[in-house]
Design an enzyme around this catalytic site. Sequence first.
Site, short mmCIF file in Angstrom:
data_model
loop_
_atom_site.label_atom_id
_atom_site.label_comp_id
_atom_site.label_asym_id
_atom_site.label_seq_id
_atom_site.Cartn_x
_atom_site.Cartn_y
_atom_site.Cartn_z
N PHE A 437 -0.31 -6.21 -2.59
CA PHE A 437 0.79 -6.90 -3.27
C PHE A 437 0.58 -8.39 -3.51
O PHE A 437 1.51 -9.09 -3.82
CB PHE A 437 2.08 -6.66 -2.49
CG PHE A 437 2.44 -5.21 -2.41
CD1 PHE A 437 2.93 -4.54 -3.51
CD2 PHE A 437 2.23 -4.49 -1.24
CE1 PHE A 437 3.24 -3.21 -3.45
CE2 PHE A 437 2.54 -3.14 -1.18
CZ PHE A 437 3.04 -2.49 -2.29
N ASP A 438 -0.64 -8.91 -3.31
CA ASP A 438 -0.86 -10.31 -3.66
C ASP A 438 -2.24 -10.48 -4.29
O ASP A 438 -3.13 -9.65 -4.10
CB ASP A 438 -0.70 -11.24 -2.46
CG ASP A 438 -1.83 -11.10 -1.45
OD1 ASP A 438 -2.98 -11.28 -1.85
OD2 ASP A 438 -1.56 -10.81 -0.28
N ILE A 439 -2.39 -11.57 -5.04
CA ILE A 439 -3.68 -11.92 -5.64
C ILE A 439 -3.96 -13.40 -5.38
O ILE A 439 -4.34 -14.14 -6.27
CB ILE A 439 -3.73 -11.62 -7.15
CG1 ILE A 439 -2.54 -12.26 -7.87
CG2 ILE A 439 -3.78 -10.16 -7.43
CD1 ILE A 439 -2.66 -12.21 -9.39
N GLN A 461 -1.62 -8.34 2.72
CA GLN A 461 -0.41 -7.82 2.06
C GLN A 461 -0.62 -6.41 1.52
O GLN A 461 0.13 -5.96 0.66
CB GLN A 461 0.00 -8.76 0.93
CG GLN A 461 0.33 -10.17 1.38
CD GLN A 461 1.53 -10.24 2.29
OE1 GLN A 461 2.22 -9.25 2.51
NE2 GLN A 461 1.80 -11.41 2.85
N TYR A 481 2.26 -12.80 -6.56
CA TYR A 481 2.79 -11.58 -5.95
C TYR A 481 3.49 -10.73 -7.01
O TYR A 481 3.99 -11.25 -8.00
CB TYR A 481 3.77 -11.91 -4.82
CG TYR A 481 3.08 -12.50 -3.63
CD1 TYR A 481 2.78 -11.73 -2.53
CD2 TYR A 481 2.66 -13.82 -3.63
CE1 TYR A 481 2.12 -12.25 -1.44
CE2 TYR A 481 1.99 -14.36 -2.54
CZ TYR A 481 1.71 -13.57 -1.45
OH TYR A 481 1.05 -14.08 -0.38
#
Length: 886
Positions: A437-439, A461, A481
Site C-alpha cells: 500500500f505504499d510507494i 505496508q 499511498y
Amino acid sequence: AEDAEYQFRVVAQNEIGESEASPASEPVVYKPSQPGEIEITSISKDSITIEWERPESDGGKEILGYWVEYRQSGESTWKKCNKELIKDRQFTVGGLLEATEYEFRVFAENQTGLSRPRRTAMAVKTKLTYKPDKPEGPIVIESVLKNSVVISWKPPEDDGGAMITNYIIEKREAKEGAEWELVSSSISGTTCRIVNLTENAGYYFRVSAQNTYGISEALEVSSVVIMKPPFGQPGQPVASAVTKDSCVVSWKPPASDGGAKIRTYYLEKREKKQNKWISVTTDEIRETVYSVKDLIEGLEYEFRVKCENLGGESEWSEVSQPVIPKSDVPIQAPHFKEELRNLNVKFQANATFVCKVTGHPKPIVKWYRQGKEIMSDGEKIKIQEFKGGYHQLIITNVTDDDATVYQVRATNQGGSVSGTASLDVEEFLHRHSIGHFDIKPDNIIYFTRRSSVVKIVEFGQARQLKPGDSFRLQFSSPEYYAPEVHHHDLVSTATDMWSKEWNTVVSVARISCGGAIRSQKGVTVAKVKVAPIDIGPLAGQINHAAAEEGGHAKYVCKIENYDQSTQVTWYFGMRQLENNEKYEINYEEGVATMYVKDVSKSDDGTYRCKVINDYGEDSSYAELFVKGVREMSENYRCRAVRKVKRRVDAMRLLEHPPEFTLPLYNRTAYVGENVRFGVTITVHPEPRLTWFKSGQRIKPGDDDKYTFESDKGLYQESLLSYEHHASSEEKISASEEKSLEERTVHKAFKSTLPATILTKPRSITVSEGETARFSCDVDGEPAPTITWVRAGQPIVSSRRFQITRTQYKSTFEISLVQISDEGSYTVVVENSEGRQEAHFTLTIQRKRIPEKAITSPPRIKSPEPRVKSPDASGQHFVRPLFGCCF
C-alpha cells in the site's frame, strides 16, 4: 524519562465530580525494540554480509536507521562498522581477516534514542581461500553453425573463497594426434562463441574457472560436436487468393532454426509440365508469406521454399499443390476493421486477442511474438478464424513469461498491414492475496547504476489480505499511498500501489472504522478493512406493466442480501424518481414497490430499481407499455435473469449480470410467414431467459405456434419463432442478416472495451446556496476510472464537494453553491483500452438584493471597542471585540 516505560489512563470530569479511571494502556517504550534475527547471507575471505528483521516496535516514532558493530571472537571491544545510519536492513562488513571468527550486533535508532542490540547467535568465520572447483556441468551447446558454435556452463559450486575472475575455454579437433588449443582466457560470463571452426569437422571443448589463487580442473563436453547445424526445412507452401495473374503463397517456418535467426527465405516457382525452377523475386523474403505476381492465366504452377541463416541453407521444402491463375478479382489491400487491444489478465487465466481484417482476395493472417511467428499447438496456443473476417489468438494459462508484445499481420496482393498489442499478467504478490500500500521513493532502489530493474527494500505496508479483517496503516505523504487508505475505504489487491494499472473501483459506501489519528510528527494512522469475498445486494426480477392513459402501474422488486445500510432508488430512463403525487415509492424489509399514477404517454419506457449497500450494488429493469405509444401493437421482449452471487476479488466482479451483446430487433414479414426473434447474451454462469409479448410472459406449451431454441457456450443465443399474422410487404434484407451475424461473432469474442461515457453530465443553472448535482454513466472493460476535473485539477471529496463512485456510475454534488463555483467542469473516464471526457458548465443565479438594502453603505450605529485581527491571507482587518448593531 529516557529508558523508562509508561502506561496511561483517562479520567472524565464534570461539575459533579470525577469518573473512575479507564483501563490502563499497554506499556509504551519510546525507544525502538531490538532489531529482529540476524542472518548471514554471504561469506568471503575478508568480508561477511548480514541482514536483519525490523524491530517489533518502533517506539511510536519512525526508525531513522541502524548501526552495526563487530568484534573478533574472544575480544571484549566492539567496533563500529558504519559512520552514518544505514537505511537498508543489510550490510557488508569488509576488511576482515581470512579464516577468522567474528561476532556482530545491530542497533535501531529513532528520534528518542538507540534500541537494545541484537547479536548474532554464534560466531561467523571468514573463508580460507584456495583455487575454485571446476565449473558445474554439463556444457550446453546453445547453437551450431557451419563454422562456429555457442557453448554455456554454470559457475563452480565453490569459488575457493575468492571471486571468479575469468574462465578459460579450449578446443580440440576430433582426430588422432590433435592437441588442446586456447580459445580465450578472458571470458567473464558463462557463455562463449567459438569461431573459425571447420565445416563438417568434429570438436571437443572444455572450460576451467580461475580466481586469484589458481585455476580449477576443466569441465569437458560429453561427446564430439559436429559442425553441421540441425537445420529443419520450411513447411510445404500453400497457394491461395488466386487471381488471373497472381496468388499469395504462405508456409510455416522450420521446426528448428539451428540456433541462429533465419535471415531470409527463397521462394521458387515452376510450370507443372516443366522441370526448371525459377526464383519469384531477387529481393529478400523475411516473412513466411509472399505475394507472387506476373503469373500467366491458365497455366498450372507449383512452388517450393527454403531458408538461410548464419549456418547456411536448409533443404528445399515439399512442393506445393498446383494452382491455376484464372479468376479475376478486384484487388483491395488488407485493412483492420477492428484492431488488436492491449490485455491485462490474471495469472493462469486465458488471454484472447481478436481482430477483424478485410481485403480482396482474402488476406493471409499470421501471428507473431516478439517478431517470431507463433504456431498453434492446440493446447497452449490456439489460432482461430471466424466468419466475417475475425481472427483470434488464444494463449491459455498465462504466466509472467507470456507478458510481452504480440503482432498480427495480414497480407494479399494489395500489400500487408500489421497491428501490435501488449499482454500484462497480474503480478506475483496478487496471486497470493498480498497487497502493498505504499510507494515511498526511499524503499525503491536500482540493482545497479545502469540497471532498469528495481528492488523494493521495504515491505512494511504490505499485508496478507483476509476478507473481513481490519488493520492499521501508517502514512505521512498521501501521494505515496493508495487513496483508499487515507479515505478509509475497503482495501484489496486492486488498492495495491504496485498494480500495473490504477484501479480505484471500491464500494460507494465509506468504511471508517475509527477514522484517522494524526500525530504531531505528521504521521497518520488509518484503520482500513479488507473487502469481503461474498457481498452485495441482489435485485430480483421486476414484471413489466401495461396501462392505458389515466391508469396506474405497479412495480415490485424483491431484494436479497439486504441489510440495514441498503438503500433503494428508482429511475425512469436516467432520471431519478422521488416520492410525490406522481410516484409512490416504498421500501421495507427487502421489498421495494413503486406506483406510477395517472399514466400518460410520456411515461412509456424503461424503469430501473437500483439497490446499494456498503458492499456493492445491483439493478433490475422493467418496461411500462402505454397503449398507443409504440409503433407495434404487439411488443416482444426477452429478459435474461440470473441470481447473481457477487464475488469480489481485487474489487473486480468474478461473475457478471447478463448483458445483451446482440439486442432484439424489430421484424417485418409477409402474412403467414414464420418470424424469428434472436438475442445473444454474454454471461457466466448460464442465465434464465424469459420472453414477453405486450408485457405478458410467453410460457413454453401455452401456444403451439411458439417454439424456443437455445445454444449454450461462451455466449448464448435464444430464438423465438411464431406464425406472423400482421400485414407487411417487406422482408429483412440479406445485408442486415449478415450485419447481425458479424456483430454476434464480434461481441462474443470481444474481451475488452474502451472506456466510454454513456450519459454525459448536463450543464445546469442553480441559485446561490442551493445544491448542484451531476451524474455520469460509463462503460468499459476493464471497469474504467472516473475523475471529475476543474481547471485541470482533479476534484476530491470535501465538506461541500461530494463524489460517489460505483463500478459504472459516478455522482458529483456541490452543496451550498457559491459564485466561485461557477464555470466549466470535465469528467474523464479511462481504462487500459481508451480514454474519453465530457465537458459541462455550472451557472450560478445570484440572489437579488432589495433596493433599500443597497441605498446606503453600512455603518455602525453603536460602536464597540475594536481590535485588528489577521484574516486567512495574513492581512489585518478591523472587527468588533464584542459585537455591534449594523
